[in-house]
Design a protein around this motif. Structure first.
Motif, PDB file in Angstrom:
ATOM      1  N   MET A   1      47.244  29.304  39.681  1.00 37.41           N
ATOM      2  CA  MET A   1      45.989  28.549  39.653  1.00 37.41           C
ATOM      3  C   MET A   1      45.353  28.541  41.040  1.00 37.41           C
ATOM      4  N   GLU A   2      44.116  28.928  41.111  1.00 34.94           N
ATOM      5  CA  GLU A   2      43.395  28.932  42.382  1.00 34.94           C
ATOM      6  C   GLU A   2      42.964  27.513  42.733  1.00 34.94           C
ATOM      7  N   LYS A   3      43.150  27.141  44.002  1.00 33.45           N
ATOM      8  CA  LYS A   3      42.758  25.809  44.456  1.00 33.45           C
ATOM      9  C   LYS A   3      41.291  25.800  44.878  1.00 33.45           C
ATOM     10  N   THR A   4      40.504  24.924  44.260  1.00 34.71           N
ATOM     11  CA  THR A   4      39.125  24.729  44.707  1.00 34.71           C
ATOM     12  C   THR A   4      39.086  23.673  45.803  1.00 34.71           C
ATOM     13  N   ILE A   5      39.823  22.589  45.586  1.00 32.64           N
ATOM     14  CA  ILE A   5      39.931  21.527  46.581  1.00 32.64           C
ATOM     15  C   ILE A   5      41.265  21.691  47.300  1.00 32.64           C
ATOM     16  N   ASP A   6      41.208  22.028  48.578  1.00 32.68           N
ATOM     17  CA  ASP A   6      42.424  22.301  49.349  1.00 32.68           C
ATOM     18  C   ASP A   6      42.355  21.508  50.657  1.00 32.68           C
ATOM     19  N   ILE A   7      43.049  20.376  50.702  1.00 33.70           N
ATOM     20  CA  ILE A   7      43.000  19.496  51.869  1.00 33.70           C
ATOM     21  C   ILE A   7      43.483  20.214  53.127  1.00 33.70           C
ATOM     22  N   ASP A   8      44.528  21.031  52.995  1.00 28.35           N
ATOM     23  CA  ASP A   8      45.038  21.765  54.161  1.00 28.35           C
ATOM     24  C   ASP A   8      43.949  22.656  54.761  1.00 28.35           C
ATOM     25  N   LYS A   9      43.229  23.374  53.901  1.00 24.47           N
ATOM     26  CA  LYS A   9      42.160  24.273  54.369  1.00 24.47           C
ATOM     27  C   LYS A   9      41.001  23.484  54.966  1.00 24.47           C
ATOM     28  N   ILE A  10      40.660  22.363  54.320  1.00 20.20           N
ATOM     29  CA  ILE A  10      39.549  21.543  54.810  1.00 20.20           C
ATOM     30  C   ILE A  10      39.855  21.019  56.210  1.00 20.20           C
ATOM     31  N   LEU A  11      41.076  20.531  56.403  1.00 18.85           N
ATOM     32  CA  LEU A  11      41.470  20.024  57.720  1.00 18.85           C
ATOM     33  C   LEU A  11      41.438  21.140  58.767  1.00 18.85           C
ATOM     34  N   LYS A  12      41.925  22.301  58.378  1.00 17.36           N
ATOM     35  CA  LYS A  12      41.927  23.429  59.317  1.00 17.36           C
ATOM     36  C   LYS A  12      40.500  23.847  59.665  1.00 17.36           C
ATOM     37  N   GLY A  13      39.631  23.814  58.640  1.00 17.93           N
ATOM     38  CA  GLY A  13      38.245  24.189  58.873  1.00 17.93           C
ATOM     39  C   GLY A  13      37.527  23.208  59.780  1.00 17.93           C
ATOM     40  N   LYS A  14      37.895  21.923  59.675  1.00 19.73           N
ATOM     41  CA  LYS A  14      37.243  20.885  60.474  1.00 19.73           C
ATOM     42  C   LYS A  14      37.868  20.769  61.871  1.00 19.73           C
ATOM     43  N   MET A  15      39.183  20.975  61.953  1.00 25.87           N
ATOM     44  CA  MET A  15      39.899  20.677  63.197  1.00 25.87           C
ATOM     45  C   MET A  15      40.473  21.898  63.907  1.00 25.87           C
ATOM     46  N   GLY A  16      40.472  23.045  63.231  1.00 23.98           N
ATOM     47  CA  GLY A  16      41.030  24.247  63.840  1.00 23.98           C
ATOM     48  C   GLY A  16      42.524  24.102  64.103  1.00 23.98           C
ATOM     49  N   ALA A  17      42.960  24.548  65.269  1.00 21.10           N
ATOM     50  CA  ALA A  17      44.383  24.530  65.612  1.00 21.10           C
ATOM     51  C   ALA A  17      44.946  23.109  65.691  1.00 21.10           C
ATOM     52  N   LYS A  18      44.077  22.127  65.930  1.00 19.55           N
ATOM     53  CA  LYS A  18      44.545  20.737  66.041  1.00 19.55           C
ATOM     54  C   LYS A  18      45.044  20.193  64.705  1.00 19.55           C
ATOM     55  N   ASN A  46      38.272  24.546  33.453  1.00 15.78           N
ATOM     56  CA  ASN A  46      36.848  24.597  33.084  1.00 15.78           C
ATOM     57  C   ASN A  46      36.052  25.543  33.977  1.00 15.78           C
ATOM     58  N   ARG A  47      36.748  26.534  34.536  1.00 17.90           N
ATOM     59  CA  ARG A  47      36.112  27.427  35.505  1.00 17.90           C
ATOM     60  C   ARG A  47      35.008  28.290  34.914  1.00 17.90           C
ATOM     61  N   GLU A  48      34.997  28.473  33.594  1.00 20.66           N
ATOM     62  CA  GLU A  48      33.957  29.292  32.968  1.00 20.66           C
ATOM     63  C   GLU A  48      32.690  28.490  32.685  1.00 20.66           C
ATOM     64  N   LYS A  49      32.769  27.172  32.805  1.00 19.52           N
ATOM     65  CA  LYS A  49      31.618  26.319  32.471  1.00 19.52           C
ATOM     66  C   LYS A  49      30.779  26.039  33.718  1.00 19.52           C
ATOM     67  N   THR A  50      29.461  25.952  33.511  1.00 17.16           N
ATOM     68  CA  THR A  50      28.561  25.571  34.597  1.00 17.16           C
ATOM     69  C   THR A  50      27.475  24.649  34.048  1.00 17.16           C
ATOM     70  N   GLY A  51      26.778  23.995  34.973  1.00 20.08           N
ATOM     71  CA  GLY A  51      25.621  23.187  34.590  1.00 20.08           C
ATOM     72  C   GLY A  51      25.974  22.024  33.668  1.00 20.08           C
ATOM     73  N   ASN A 121      30.854  22.322  46.706  1.00 21.70           N
ATOM     74  CA  ASN A 121      32.188  22.932  46.564  1.00 21.70           C
ATOM     75  C   ASN A 121      32.666  22.945  45.119  1.00 21.70           C
ATOM     76  N   LEU A 122      31.953  22.271  44.235  1.00 23.05           N
ATOM     77  CA  LEU A 122      32.310  22.264  42.816  1.00 23.05           C
ATOM     78  C   LEU A 122      31.490  23.338  42.112  1.00 23.05           C
ATOM     79  N   PRO A 123      32.097  24.477  41.772  1.00 20.84           N
ATOM     80  CA  PRO A 123      31.345  25.615  41.242  1.00 20.84           C
ATOM     81  C   PRO A 123      30.533  25.289  39.988  1.00 20.84           C
ATOM     82  N   GLY A 124      31.075  24.428  39.115  1.00 22.41           N
ATOM     83  CA  GLY A 124      30.360  24.103  37.891  1.00 22.41           C
ATOM     84  C   GLY A 124      29.121  23.271  38.123  1.00 22.41           C
ATOM     85  N   LEU A 125      29.121  22.514  39.217  1.00 23.98           N
ATOM     86  CA  LEU A 125      28.003  21.626  39.533  1.00 23.98           C
ATOM     87  C   LEU A 125      26.945  22.308  40.393  1.00 23.98           C
ATOM     88  N   ALA A 126      27.372  23.216  41.242  1.00 27.67           N
ATOM     89  CA  ALA A 126      26.501  23.821  42.248  1.00 27.67           C
ATOM     90  C   ALA A 126      25.163  24.343  41.711  1.00 27.67           C
TER      91      ALA A 126
END
Length: 272
Positions: A1-18, A46-51, A121-126
């Motif tokens: 299962m692919e992660k859409t919400i990934d706290i580890d990635k979000i923290l890395k994106g916001k804080m970098g090496a810290k 529900n990855r196939e659904k949008t709108g 970040n929510l593909p179905g809502l975007a």
């Protein structure tokens, strides 16, 4: 299962090496508060659904049911006009989803939200969103994005408070509404349809929100909105739709801010 919400990635994106210095227990707590595993499982299923289809799937997942009053006040989809739908924002989650279903089904998905760009970040809502981020790198583009929305061939669905409701002196109510919907109503000759949405968040949320608003430089309460959403599963809410307010109403007898307050009062009167 692919992660859409990934706290580890979000923290890395916001804080970098810290990010590696953030204690593991704090990271796990964040994952629990945002229900990372549950949300990702829902998004994957529900990855196939949008709108509007995606919004409806979200409502079903949460067990949300609606009682709609005043549906006859929704303008005819075939009248050739464009409208601004404005609502109070008591929940910060289900209310946006549910109103999107009501408006989306009535107008064959011809509407757009003005939303915080985090929701992109929510593909179905975007596909239903015009993102706004007044504090980040998109700040200088904020007016252009708002104009793009109102120049489009879509109805606009807005929560003019910008934040979900707060509790002050025991009363749960939106913060003062911003004037954008008033000025754009006049500029683009769009009538305004007032909507009241019932419901409330937990007492813990209101205490946290008041603390955050007073003492912190960021909106800590926003992090808990997903948790609040899960606390509100299997709830029934009442949506009350008022009569459209003609754009000509917003004349020079009041300032745009005063007219925004006038409409906010009208919305809360719908609940009486």
């Amino acid at each position: 299962m692919e992660k859409t919400i990934d706290i580890d990635k979000i923290l890395k994106g916001k804080m970098g090496a810290k990010a590696k210095f953030v204690p593991k227990f704090l990271v796990n707590w964040l994952k629990r508060i945002v229900h990372e595993d549950q949300v990702n499982a829902f998004l994957w299923e529900n990855r196939e659904k949008t709108g509007t289809d995606w919004l409806e799937a979200t409502m079903n997942y949460l067990g949300t049911t609606l009682e709609i009053k005043g549906k006859e006040n929704l303008p005819d989809p075939g009248d050739g006009r464009l409208y601004i739908f404005v609502s109070n924002h008591p929940l910060g989650g289900e209310d946006g989803v549910a109103l999107g279903v009501v408006i989306g089904r009535h107008y064959n998905e011809r509407f757009r939200y003005l939303v915080n760009d985090l929701l992109m970040n929510l593909p179905g809502l975007a596909p239903l969103c015009i993102p706004i981020n007044k504090t980040g790198h998109q700040a200088r583009n904020f007016p252009a994005m708002v104009e793009a929305g109102f120049q489009s061939d879509y109805h606009m669905l807005m929560f003019p408070a910008g934040l979900c409701s707060r509790r002050k002196n025991g009363v749960i109510r939106d913060l003062p509404w911003k004037k954008t919907f008033v000025t754009k109503s006049v500029q683009y000759q769009r009538d305004v349809v007032p909507i009241h949405f019932s419901g409330r968040n937990s007492s813990f949320f209101y205490r946290l929100a008041n603390f955050s608003d007073r003492f912190l430089p960021f909106n800590l309460a926003m992090m808990f909105l997903v948790d609040e959403m899960y606390k509100n599963v299997n709830q029934k809410f009442t949506v009350t739709i008022g009569k459209p307010i003609p754009w000509q109403t917003f004349d020079k007898s009041k300032t745009p801010m005063e007219w925004a307050q006038f409409v906010q009062d009208q919305v809360y009167n719908l609940d009486k």
